[in-house]
Design a protein around this motif. Structure first.
Motif, PDB file in Angstrom:
ATOM      1  N   ASP A 146     -50.893 -13.817  27.821  1.00  0.00           N
ATOM      2  CA  ASP A 146     -50.556 -14.957  26.968  1.00  0.00           C
ATOM      3  C   ASP A 146     -50.306 -14.499  25.535  1.00  0.00           C
ATOM      4  O   ASP A 146     -49.378 -14.950  24.872  1.00  0.00           O
ATOM      5  CB  ASP A 146     -51.700 -15.982  26.977  1.00  0.00           C
ATOM      6  CG  ASP A 146     -51.828 -16.692  28.314  1.00  0.00           C
ATOM      7  OD1 ASP A 146     -50.851 -16.689  29.092  1.00  0.00           O
ATOM      8  OD2 ASP A 146     -52.909 -17.245  28.585  1.00  0.00           O
ATOM      9  N   ALA A 147     -51.161 -13.587  25.050  1.00  0.00           N
ATOM     10  CA  ALA A 147     -51.024 -13.095  23.676  1.00  0.00           C
ATOM     11  C   ALA A 147     -49.711 -12.341  23.484  1.00  0.00           C
ATOM     12  O   ALA A 147     -49.082 -12.439  22.424  1.00  0.00           O
ATOM     13  CB  ALA A 147     -52.207 -12.192  23.327  1.00  0.00           C
ATOM     14  N   GLU A 148     -49.290 -11.595  24.505  1.00  0.00           N
ATOM     15  CA  GLU A 148     -48.056 -10.823  24.387  1.00  0.00           C
ATOM     16  C   GLU A 148     -46.844 -11.718  24.120  1.00  0.00           C
ATOM     17  O   GLU A 148     -45.894 -11.303  23.447  1.00  0.00           O
ATOM     18  CB  GLU A 148     -47.816  -9.998  25.656  1.00  0.00           C
ATOM     19  CG  GLU A 148     -48.662  -8.745  25.749  1.00  0.00           C
ATOM     20  CD  GLU A 148     -48.261  -7.672  24.759  1.00  0.00           C
ATOM     21  OE1 GLU A 148     -47.095  -7.688  24.292  1.00  0.00           O
ATOM     22  OE2 GLU A 148     -49.104  -6.818  24.435  1.00  0.00           O
ATOM     23  N   GLN A 153     -42.774 -12.480  19.526  1.00  0.00           N
ATOM     24  CA  GLN A 153     -42.052 -13.376  18.615  1.00  0.00           C
ATOM     25  C   GLN A 153     -42.321 -13.078  17.141  1.00  0.00           C
ATOM     26  O   GLN A 153     -41.697 -13.664  16.260  1.00  0.00           O
ATOM     27  CB  GLN A 153     -42.446 -14.830  18.909  1.00  0.00           C
ATOM     28  CG  GLN A 153     -42.094 -15.296  20.315  1.00  0.00           C
ATOM     29  CD  GLN A 153     -42.540 -16.726  20.553  1.00  0.00           C
ATOM     30  OE1 GLN A 153     -42.034 -17.671  19.945  1.00  0.00           O
ATOM     31  NE2 GLN A 153     -43.520 -16.894  21.434  1.00  0.00           N
ATOM     32  N   LEU A 154     -43.246 -12.174  16.868  1.00  0.00           N
ATOM     33  CA  LEU A 154     -43.562 -11.828  15.479  1.00  0.00           C
ATOM     34  C   LEU A 154     -42.404 -11.071  14.830  1.00  0.00           C
ATOM     35  O   LEU A 154     -41.758 -10.235  15.464  1.00  0.00           O
ATOM     36  CB  LEU A 154     -44.824 -10.972  15.429  1.00  0.00           C
ATOM     37  CG  LEU A 154     -46.135 -11.664  15.804  1.00  0.00           C
ATOM     38  CD1 LEU A 154     -47.241 -10.632  15.970  1.00  0.00           C
ATOM     39  CD2 LEU A 154     -46.520 -12.709  14.756  1.00  0.00           C
ATOM     40  N   LYS A 155     -42.174 -11.358  13.562  1.00  0.00           N
ATOM     41  CA  LYS A 155     -41.107 -10.700  12.817  1.00  0.00           C
ATOM     42  C   LYS A 155     -41.708  -9.681  11.846  1.00  0.00           C
ATOM     43  O   LYS A 155     -42.809  -9.862  11.333  1.00  0.00           O
ATOM     44  CB  LYS A 155     -40.289 -11.728  12.026  1.00  0.00           C
ATOM     45  CG  LYS A 155     -39.764 -12.885  12.855  1.00  0.00           C
ATOM     46  CD  LYS A 155     -38.765 -12.440  13.902  1.00  0.00           C
ATOM     47  CE  LYS A 155     -38.192 -13.637  14.660  1.00  0.00           C
ATOM     48  NZ  LYS A 155     -37.278 -13.222  15.750  1.00  0.00           N
ATOM     49  N   ASP A 156     -40.971  -8.616  11.603  1.00  0.00           N
ATOM     50  CA  ASP A 156     -41.348  -7.614  10.598  1.00  0.00           C
ATOM     51  C   ASP A 156     -42.783  -7.122  10.772  1.00  0.00           C
ATOM     52  O   ASP A 156     -43.609  -7.188   9.868  1.00  0.00           O
ATOM     53  CB  ASP A 156     -41.146  -8.182   9.189  1.00  0.00           C
ATOM     54  CG  ASP A 156     -39.701  -8.590   8.938  1.00  0.00           C
ATOM     55  OD1 ASP A 156     -38.797  -7.903   9.459  1.00  0.00           O
ATOM     56  OD2 ASP A 156     -39.478  -9.598   8.236  1.00  0.00           O
ATOM     57  N   ASN A 239     -57.057 -14.865  22.814  1.00  0.00           N
ATOM     58  CA  ASN A 239     -55.657 -15.211  22.590  1.00  0.00           C
ATOM     59  C   ASN A 239     -55.479 -15.813  21.201  1.00  0.00           C
ATOM     60  O   ASN A 239     -56.364 -16.466  20.665  1.00  0.00           O
ATOM     61  CB  ASN A 239     -55.195 -16.209  23.649  1.00  0.00           C
ATOM     62  CG  ASN A 239     -53.684 -16.376  23.661  1.00  0.00           C
ATOM     63  OD1 ASN A 239     -52.964 -15.564  23.074  1.00  0.00           O
ATOM     64  ND2 ASN A 239     -53.202 -17.406  24.317  1.00  0.00           N
ATOM     65  N   ALA A 240     -54.329 -15.576  20.611  1.00  0.00           N
ATOM     66  CA  ALA A 240     -54.015 -16.137  19.297  1.00  0.00           C
ATOM     67  C   ALA A 240     -52.593 -16.664  19.330  1.00  0.00           C
ATOM     68  O   ALA A 240     -51.689 -15.995  19.828  1.00  0.00           O
ATOM     69  CB  ALA A 240     -54.159 -15.069  18.216  1.00  0.00           C
ATOM     70  N   ASP A 241     -52.410 -17.863  18.786  1.00  0.00           N
ATOM     71  CA  ASP A 241     -51.056 -18.403  18.788  1.00  0.00           C
ATOM     72  C   ASP A 241     -50.233 -17.771  17.671  1.00  0.00           C
ATOM     73  O   ASP A 241     -50.757 -17.115  16.769  1.00  0.00           O
ATOM     74  CB  ASP A 241     -51.065 -19.936  18.690  1.00  0.00           C
ATOM     75  CG  ASP A 241     -51.727 -20.444  17.421  1.00  0.00           C
ATOM     76  OD1 ASP A 241     -51.546 -19.808  16.361  1.00  0.00           O
ATOM     77  OD2 ASP A 241     -52.420 -21.467  17.487  1.00  0.00           O
ATOM     78  N   LEU A 242     -48.940 -17.993  17.744  1.00  0.00           N
ATOM     79  CA  LEU A 242     -48.012 -17.345  16.819  1.00  0.00           C
ATOM     80  C   LEU A 242     -48.303 -17.717  15.374  1.00  0.00           C
ATOM     81  O   LEU A 242     -48.280 -16.863  14.483  1.00  0.00           O
ATOM     82  CB  LEU A 242     -46.578 -17.726  17.194  1.00  0.00           C
ATOM     83  CG  LEU A 242     -45.461 -17.086  16.379  1.00  0.00           C
ATOM     84  CD1 LEU A 242     -45.477 -15.579  16.544  1.00  0.00           C
ATOM     85  CD2 LEU A 242     -44.103 -17.660  16.817  1.00  0.00           C
ATOM     86  N   LEU A 249     -51.486 -12.061   9.291  1.00  0.00           N
ATOM     87  CA  LEU A 249     -50.690 -10.904   8.889  1.00  0.00           C
ATOM     88  C   LEU A 249     -50.197 -11.052   7.452  1.00  0.00           C
ATOM     89  O   LEU A 249     -50.226 -10.098   6.668  1.00  0.00           O
ATOM     90  CB  LEU A 249     -49.513 -10.720   9.846  1.00  0.00           C
ATOM     91  CG  LEU A 249     -49.847 -10.148  11.225  1.00  0.00           C
ATOM     92  CD1 LEU A 249     -48.679 -10.344  12.184  1.00  0.00           C
ATOM     93  CD2 LEU A 249     -50.221  -8.670  11.143  1.00  0.00           C
ATOM     94  N   ASP A 250     -49.757 -12.256   7.086  1.00  0.00           N
ATOM     95  CA  ASP A 250     -49.289 -12.500   5.721  1.00  0.00           C
ATOM     96  C   ASP A 250     -50.433 -12.414   4.719  1.00  0.00           C
ATOM     97  O   ASP A 250     -50.272 -11.858   3.625  1.00  0.00           O
ATOM     98  CB  ASP A 250     -48.620 -13.871   5.632  1.00  0.00           C
ATOM     99  CG  ASP A 250     -47.235 -13.890   6.273  1.00  0.00           C
ATOM    100  OD1 ASP A 250     -46.663 -12.805   6.476  1.00  0.00           O
ATOM    101  OD2 ASP A 250     -46.736 -14.992   6.579  1.00  0.00           O
TER     102      ASP A 250
END
Length: 258
Positions: A146-148, A153-156, A239-242, A249-250
């Motif tokens: 699920d996490a994958e 979808q993560l950018k940069d 699991n962590a959502d987007l 990360l930011d």
């Protein structure tokens, strides 16, 4: 009875009285703190002194918890991080709802993140790859799959995935096949997202990397998957959502620039 004996009896009686008052005061303070910080929890059934000065044992049903004399700090010796609870032996500041042990481990892990053996990880660079994230995963972990879906979808971002086959022999076999594949990053995501796994690759392969990963995870108390680590040493279990991943990360990237 002479004057000295009477004086000693009075001093002894006073000491016993003070001890009783102190014990009652500790009991009351602990119970008051518990009721304030755990309003929906069962009440404390029993409070006992331990052999360690200032440390009390609290019995709540079948659970044993340890506390200071004011009930401000608690140690849960039998709670499991895998169930979203406190790991064994962590100290919780109940007034601030802060896991003090986790804070300390985070500071220690922050120093270790740059030194991790990244040659033993599968690397995904997405976009500029400026943001960094470390993940420990098992190929048969449902929550990892699920996490994958969020990870892709993560950018940069650059994602370093350490395979730790902890869910049995089939996980070991799959991890070896994936790690030894020519394009193990693509093979990993094909398996995790689509259930596609290639035939076992031929030729030499350093499968000892998987054992090193297991040892690495053990040293940092990462006995669950997925274990997500950010550059500041903070961790996220499960699991962590987007949206949550992007936010963390930011935040970490901004803090490192300041």
């Amino acid at each position: 009875m002479n004057k000295f004996a009477r004086t000693m009896r009075l001093l002894l009686a006073g000491s016993l009285a003070l001890a009783c008052v102190a014990a009652w005061s500790d009991d009351a303070a602990i119970r008051r703190s518990w009721s304030q910080t755990h309003p929906k929890a069962p009440p404390i059934d029993e409070i006992s002194k331990t052999p360690i000065p200032g440390l009390y044992e609290l019995r709540v049903g079948a659970d044993i918890i340890y506390s200071d004399e004011q009930g401000n700090y608690l140690i849960y010796p039998s709670r499991d991080a895998g169930n979203g609870q406190l790991p064994d032996g962590h100290i919780l500041d109940v007034r601030k709802n802060v896991d003090l042990t986790d804070q300390r481990l985070t500071r220690l892990l922050e120093k270790e993140v740059p030194k991790l053996p990244y040659a033993d990880a599968i690397v995904f660079k997405q976009g500029s790859g400026a943001r960094k994230m470390v993940v420990f995963e098992d190929p048969n972990c449902h929550y990892c799959k699920d996490a994958e879906r969020s990870f892709m979808q993560l950018k940069d971002v650059t994602i370093y995935t350490f395979l730790i086959p902890i869910l049995g022999e089939d996980s070991v076999a799959k991890a070896r096949t994936i790690w030894c594949s020519k394009n193990n990053a693509q093979v990993w995501r094909d398996w995790m997202l689509n259930g596609v796994i290639p035939p076992r690759p031929m030729g030499a392969c350093d499968v000892q990397a998987l054992q090193r990963n297991l040892e690495l995870a053990g040293r940092h108390h990462l006995n669950y998957t997925p274990a997500i680590i950010f550059e500041d040493g903070s961790r996220f279990a499960g699991n962590a959502d987007l949206a949550h991943l992007n936010k963390r990360l930011d935040e970490v990237a901004a803090a490192r620039k300041s």
